[in-house]
Motif scaffolding. Structure first.
Motif, PDB file in Angstrom:
ATOM      1  N   TYR A 101       0.610  -1.461   0.616  1.00 20.28           N
ATOM      2  CA  TYR A 101       0.127   0.074  -0.426  1.00 20.28           C
ATOM      3  C   TYR A 101       0.837   1.388  -0.300  1.00 20.28           C
ATOM      4  N   SER A 102       2.053   1.512   1.045  1.00 20.16           N
ATOM      5  CA  SER A 102       2.879   2.455   1.053  1.00 20.16           C
ATOM      6  C   SER A 102       2.982   2.216  -0.604  1.00 20.16           C
ATOM      7  N   ASP A 157       6.494   4.384  10.087  1.00 23.20           N
ATOM      8  CA  ASP A 157       5.814   4.567   9.221  1.00 23.20           C
ATOM      9  C   ASP A 157       4.332   3.956   8.415  1.00 23.20           C
ATOM     10  N   LEU A 158       5.002   3.209   9.130  1.00 21.43           N
ATOM     11  CA  LEU A 158       3.796   1.172   8.331  1.00 21.43           C
ATOM     12  C   LEU A 158       3.265   1.036   8.903  1.00 21.43           C
ATOM     13  N   GLY A 191      -0.869   1.413   9.008  1.00 20.13           N
ATOM     14  CA  GLY A 191      -1.455   0.194  10.163  1.00 20.13           C
ATOM     15  C   GLY A 191      -2.720   0.944  11.746  1.00 20.13           C
ATOM     16  N   GLU A 192      -2.462   1.390  12.071  1.00 22.70           N
ATOM     17  CA  GLU A 192      -2.603   2.538  13.320  1.00 22.70           C
ATOM     18  C   GLU A 192      -4.055   3.327  13.143  1.00 22.70           C
ATOM     19  N   LYS A 193      -3.938   3.673  11.802  1.00 23.50           N
ATOM     20  CA  LYS A 193      -4.512   4.884  10.845  1.00 23.50           C
ATOM     21  C   LYS A 193      -5.843   3.940  10.666  1.00 23.50           C
ATOM     22  N   PHE A 194      -5.634   2.960  10.843  1.00 26.86           N
ATOM     23  CA  PHE A 194      -6.662   1.823   8.959  1.00 26.86           C
ATOM     24  C   PHE A 194      -7.494   1.113  10.441  1.00 26.86           C
TER      25      PHE A 194
END
Length: 176
Positions: A40-41, A52-53, A57-60
C-alpha cells in the motif's frame, strides 16, 4: 467462511518464519498485514520505514478494523478454504477474525527479548533500515504493538523457541 490459522507475536518473534513453515507443510496461503502495508505504501508513494508502517496500520485500525482485515485478505490470498494470517496485533482484528471465520486457531510466538533483538539486528527487512537497540526499543514501544500482550491469553497455542513446542504445534494443526 474460511478456516484460519493466525500468528501473533512481537517484532522479530518469528511470525513470518512460522507462517512460511506452516504454509509449506500444510499447503496453505499466507496473508500478511506487514506485506499489505508495504505494498500500500509503495503504491501511494509513502515511506516503508517501520514507524510509518506502524502509523499507517494504526490509522486503518481506527478507521475500520474489519475493512482493514478484509483488504489485507483480498490483497494477499486467493479464495481458499484455509489461510494463515500473520501479524495480528489488535483485539479488534482478533475479534473480527472470530466473527468472520468458521474456524480459527491463534498461535502466539513467545520469544525472549534477547533472541528477538538478535533477529532484528541480523534480518534483512526493508522497514528496518536503522538497526540499533534504540530503534528496536522504539519499534516495540509504538502504540500498534501495545495490545499484543493482551492477545496472548486469547491464543490456542503458545509457541516457545523449543523444538518440542514446535512438534506439539504441528500435531495440533494436523487436526484442523
Amino acid at each position: 467462511m474460511k478456516n484460519v490459522i493466525c500468528i501473533i507475536g512481537q517484532i522479530s518473534s518469528g511470525k513470518s518464519y512460522l507462517a512460511s513453515e506452516i504454509s509449506k507443510k500444510l499447503d496453505i496461503p499466507i496473508v500478511s498485514f506487514g506485506k499489505y502495508l508495504v505494498n500500500y505504501s509503495r503504491e501511494n508513494n509513502l515511506s516503508t520505514e517501520r514507524a510509518d508502517l506502524q502509523d499507517l496500520g494504526e490509522k486503518f485500525i481506527k478507521q475500520d478494523a474489519e475493512k482493514f482485515l478484509q483488504n489485507v485478505i483480498q490483497y494477499s490470498a486467493p479464495v481458499e478454504d484455509k489461510i494463515i494470517i500473520e501479524g495480528v496485533r489488535h483485539l479488534s482484528i482478533q475479534n473480527a477474525i472470530v466473527n468472520s471465520f468458521n474456524s480459527h486457531y491463534f498461535i502466539f510466538c513467545d520469544t525472549p527479548d534477547a533472541i528477538r533483538y538478535e533477529r532484528f539486528i541480523f534480518r534483512n527487512k526493508e522497514s528496518d533500515s536503522i538497526k540499533t537497540m534504540e530503534s528496536f526499543d522504539n519499534a516495540n514501544a509504538h502504540k500498534v504493538e501495545q495490545e499484543i500482550p493482551l492477545l496472548k491469553d486469547r491464543c490456542n497455542f503458545h509457541l516457545t523457541v523449543t523444538d518440542e513446542s514446535r512438534s506439539q504445534l504441528y500435531k495440533e494443526l494436523s487436526h484442523l
